[in-house]
Write a protein that holds these residues in place. Structure first.
Motif, short mmCIF file in Angstrom:
data_model
loop_
_atom_site.label_atom_id
_atom_site.label_comp_id
_atom_site.label_asym_id
_atom_site.label_seq_id
_atom_site.Cartn_x
_atom_site.Cartn_y
_atom_site.Cartn_z
N GLN A 3 -63.07 -28.53 -4.55
CA GLN A 3 -63.45 -27.31 -5.22
C GLN A 3 -64.95 -27.26 -5.49
O GLN A 3 -65.58 -28.28 -5.78
N LEU A 4 -65.52 -26.06 -5.37
CA LEU A 4 -66.89 -25.78 -5.77
C LEU A 4 -66.84 -24.71 -6.86
O LEU A 4 -66.12 -23.71 -6.71
N THR A 28 -67.47 -35.73 -2.52
CA THR A 28 -68.84 -36.15 -2.84
C THR A 28 -69.82 -35.20 -2.19
O THR A 28 -69.93 -35.15 -0.96
N LEU A 29 -70.53 -34.48 -3.01
CA LEU A 29 -71.43 -33.46 -2.52
C LEU A 29 -72.56 -34.04 -1.68
O LEU A 29 -73.12 -33.34 -0.82
N ILE A 34 -75.60 -28.01 1.75
CA ILE A 34 -75.22 -26.94 0.83
C ILE A 34 -75.97 -25.66 1.16
O ILE A 34 -77.19 -25.66 1.30
N GLY A 35 -75.23 -24.59 1.25
CA GLY A 35 -75.83 -23.28 1.42
C GLY A 35 -75.57 -22.41 0.20
O GLY A 35 -74.51 -22.50 -0.41
N TRP A 36 -76.55 -21.60 -0.13
CA TRP A 36 -76.37 -20.56 -1.14
C TRP A 36 -76.35 -19.22 -0.41
O TRP A 36 -77.21 -18.96 0.45
N ASP A 73 -78.69 -32.63 -7.43
CA ASP A 73 -78.58 -33.89 -8.15
C ASP A 73 -77.28 -34.52 -7.69
O ASP A 73 -76.20 -34.23 -8.24
N ASN A 74 -77.38 -35.38 -6.69
CA ASN A 74 -76.16 -35.96 -6.11
C ASN A 74 -75.42 -36.85 -7.11
O ASN A 74 -74.20 -36.97 -7.05
N ALA A 75 -76.15 -37.43 -8.05
CA ALA A 75 -75.50 -38.26 -9.06
C ALA A 75 -74.58 -37.43 -9.95
O ALA A 75 -73.57 -37.93 -10.45
N LYS A 76 -74.92 -36.16 -10.12
CA LYS A 76 -74.09 -35.25 -10.93
C LYS A 76 -73.19 -34.40 -10.06
O LYS A 76 -72.49 -33.52 -10.57
N ASN A 77 -73.27 -34.62 -8.73
CA ASN A 77 -72.45 -33.84 -7.81
C ASN A 77 -72.71 -32.34 -7.99
O ASN A 77 -71.78 -31.52 -7.92
N THR A 78 -73.97 -32.00 -8.19
CA THR A 78 -74.34 -30.63 -8.53
C THR A 78 -75.56 -30.18 -7.72
O THR A 78 -76.47 -30.98 -7.46
N VAL A 79 -75.53 -28.92 -7.34
CA VAL A 79 -76.63 -28.28 -6.66
C VAL A 79 -77.09 -27.10 -7.51
O VAL A 79 -76.28 -26.46 -8.18
#
Length: 133
Positions: A3-4, A28-29, A34-36, A73-79
């Motif tokens: 899920q995103l 794992t992101l 990643i595209g916006w 921030d790959n550590a937070k699995n967030t873009v």
């Protein structure tokens, strides 16, 4: 479940700023490009930004170049997508999407490649951004 989830949208005045977040769960992101994307009413979904796996390179649509900035921030699995100097024409639903397969540098440089929606494996539900006075 893979899920995103996007967040951070809202109503902002012209010239204002917003920061969108895209959090991944179930995978794992770091392994994904990643595209916006964004989609305004009555228009096709269009690419806004693309961030490679390690985050050291980001590409942008001409319409947002110099105003938007992508990071991860790959550590937070967030873009993230930092949006500055917003204009009414930036009003749209914004989506993040993840692409698993390998992508060449030439693919990354070519807007027609990274902005192709069929390239991406997973999509978020979108977050509304409205720029209005």
């Amino acid at each position: 479940q893979l899920q995103l989830v996007e967040s951070g949208g809202g109503l902002v005045q012209p010239g204002g700023s917003l920061r969108l977040s895209c959090v991944a769960s179930g995978f794992t992101l770091e392994d994904y490009v990643i595209g916006w994307f964004r989609q305004a009413p009555g228009k096709e979904r269009e690419g806004v930004s693309c961030i490679i796996r390690n985050g050291i390179m980001t590409n942008y649509a001409d319409s947002v170049q110099g105003r938007f900035s992508g990071s991860r921030d790959n550590a937070k699995n967030t873009v993230y997508l930092q949006m500055n100097s917003l204009k009414p024409e930036d009003t749209a639903v914004y989506y993040c999407a993840a692409k698993r397969s390998y992508s060449s540098y030439s693919w990354f440089l070519d807007y027609r490649s990274w902005a192709e929606t069929s390239e991406y494996d997973y999509w978020g539900q979108g977050t509304q951004v409205t720029v209005s006075s």
